[in-house]
Scaffold this active site. Structure first.
Site, mmCIF file in Angstrom:
data_model
loop_
_atom_site.group_PDB
_atom_site.id
_atom_site.type_symbol
_atom_site.label_atom_id
_atom_site.label_comp_id
_atom_site.label_asym_id
_atom_site.label_seq_id
_atom_site.Cartn_x
_atom_site.Cartn_y
_atom_site.Cartn_z
ATOM 1 N N ASP A 14 0.879 -1.171 0.000
ATOM 2 C CA ASP A 14 0.000 0.000 0.000
ATOM 3 C C ASP A 14 0.912 1.215 0.000
ATOM 4 O O ASP A 14 1.483 1.580 1.033
ATOM 5 C CB ASP A 14 -0.909 -0.014 1.231
ATOM 6 C CG ASP A 14 -1.831 1.200 1.300
ATOM 7 O OD1 ASP A 14 -1.695 2.104 0.447
ATOM 8 O OD2 ASP A 14 -2.694 1.233 2.202
ATOM 9 N N SER A 31 0.354 11.421 -16.432
ATOM 10 C CA SER A 31 -0.875 11.414 -17.236
ATOM 11 C C SER A 31 -0.892 12.637 -18.125
ATOM 12 O O SER A 31 -0.205 13.637 -17.855
ATOM 13 C CB SER A 31 -2.108 11.420 -16.322
ATOM 14 O OG SER A 31 -3.297 11.647 -17.058
ATOM 15 N N TYR A 37 -7.211 14.273 -8.912
ATOM 16 C CA TYR A 37 -6.358 13.446 -9.769
ATOM 17 C C TYR A 37 -5.429 14.325 -10.612
ATOM 18 O O TYR A 37 -4.221 14.060 -10.705
ATOM 19 C CB TYR A 37 -7.228 12.579 -10.677
ATOM 20 C CG TYR A 37 -6.471 11.687 -11.619
ATOM 21 C CD1 TYR A 37 -5.959 10.464 -11.191
ATOM 22 C CD2 TYR A 37 -6.268 12.054 -12.947
ATOM 23 C CE1 TYR A 37 -5.265 9.637 -12.064
ATOM 24 C CE2 TYR A 37 -5.577 11.241 -13.817
ATOM 25 C CZ TYR A 37 -5.074 10.036 -13.373
ATOM 26 O OH TYR A 37 -4.384 9.228 -14.242
ATOM 27 N N LYS A 52 -1.254 14.601 -10.624
ATOM 28 C CA LYS A 52 -0.451 14.290 -11.800
ATOM 29 C C LYS A 52 0.430 15.472 -12.210
ATOM 30 O O LYS A 52 1.548 15.283 -12.690
ATOM 31 C CB LYS A 52 -1.356 13.853 -12.958
ATOM 32 C CG LYS A 52 -2.053 12.519 -12.716
ATOM 33 C CD LYS A 52 -1.053 11.399 -12.445
ATOM 34 C CE LYS A 52 -1.725 10.048 -12.254
ATOM 35 N NZ LYS A 52 -0.748 8.963 -12.015
#
Length: 335
Positions: free
Chosen positions: A97, A179, A191, A195
């Site tokens: 993790d 990304s 997100y 990135k």
């Protein structure tokens, strides 16, 4: 002016043709140069995070098939079992993790115990990532951002710091998954923030290790058919984010906004999602297996063409294009 000489049309045409040929030859040579494989794969050890499904799972299987010694970090026991069944005995799974420092430290001890004496790591692939909450900025909390950053950025940093001494030993390389959303924000989500940060960290890391013989490479995919870009999952995330909002925020947006946002996201994903995740795995393989890999791999036609144009346009134009289909809060319409 007297004495001034002008190039004829034919001479200008010849210069243009020669310039094009030189550029094309340079591009071809560079591509061929980058395709040169490593002299051997056996005995090289690779660590991959996020191997339960998707790109990490596919990469682990392919590198195992090519003869690398793969350490595959999995978040679930099911992910470990599936990989063990489908790969050779050389592939070793371990629970991981990346959002928890203690899990990374346990992984470090495990991998050190399995490495042959005086052997390091050839490549660390920081592949693990999550989508996180989706919605307008005032639907999202600090906790929403922290949750995504803990995997997509801090996990990448902690993994790199933990295994860097072993990578230095082999003068190996680090491959980071970012990304297209690290170049242009296509949705108001944590997100994208994670990135952008991962891009900055990777650039910093590449320059920091420049003189140490350790190289750093970035994979920048567009939208691909994975769990992160799954329309059903994105729809669930949008609705879940709305349900957590305060009553006054819900009243301002209205449930109709949620329905429109879900419909728009499905339409957008349907237009831009690439159904060939193997393209991303191919980029990974080049970064891991080539003698002279590229610094960046922009993967997918949408990333290479459509989004490249968008991030190079003036913000006034790209904002207009990206906001054309956005839904409007109910109370904004009536105010």
């Amino acid at each position: 002016m007297p004495g001034t000489r002008y190039l004829s049309t034919s001479a200008m045409f010849e210069i243009a043709v020669i310039s094009f040929v030189v550029f094309a030859l340079f591009y071809w040579c560079r591509q061929r140069f980058r395709q040169l494989p490593l002299p051997y794969y056996e005995g090289r050890h690779v660590i991959i995070t996020g191997c339960d499904t998707g790109f990490g799972n596919m990469l682990a299987k392919e590198l195992d098939n090519r003869g690398f010694s793969v350490f595959a970090g999995c978040f679930t026991s099911n992910g470990e079992e599936e990989l063990i069944k489908s790969c050779s005995h050389k592939l070793q799974c371990f629970p991981l993790d990346v959002s928890k420092t203690e899990s990374i430290q346990r992984a470090l001890l495990f991998i050190k115990s399995k490495l042959p004496r005086d052997t390091g790591i050839w490549c660390l692939v920081n592949n693990a990532g999550i989508a996180g909450s989706v919605g307008p900025s005032d639907w999202l909390t600090r906790r929403d951002f922290e949750e995504v950053m803990s995997v997509n950025l801090y996990g990448m940093i902690d993994m790199t710091n933990a295994f860097l001494p072993l990578i230095r030993k082999e003068k190996g390389r680090i491959v980071n998954m970012t990304s297209i959303c690290g170049r242009i924000t296509l949705a108001p989500v944590p997100y994208c923030a994670s990135k952008f940060a991962a891009e900055a960290y990777s650039d910093y890391l590449r320059r920091d290790l420049y003189k140490e013989g350790v190289s750093v490479h970035i994979i920048e995919p567009g939208y691909f058919a994975t769990n992160i870009a799954d329309p059903g999952k994105v729809s669930h995330l949008i609705r879940a984010a709305y349900e957590k909002c305060d009553p006054d925020v819900k009243e301002y947006y209205g449930s109709a906004y949620v329905d429109q946002a879900i419909e728009k996201s499905k339409k957008f994903l349907g237009m831009v999602t690439n159904n060939n995740p193997g393209l991303v795995v191919d980029a990974y393989l080049s970064a891991v297996c080539s003698r002279y890999p590229a610094h960046r791999y922009l993967v997918g036609m949408s990333a290479q063409v459509v989004f490249r144009i968008l991030w190079n346009l003036p913000e006034s134009i790209s904002d207009f294009i990206l906001c054309l289909g956005r839904p409007v809060p109910v109370n904004l319409k009536t105010s």
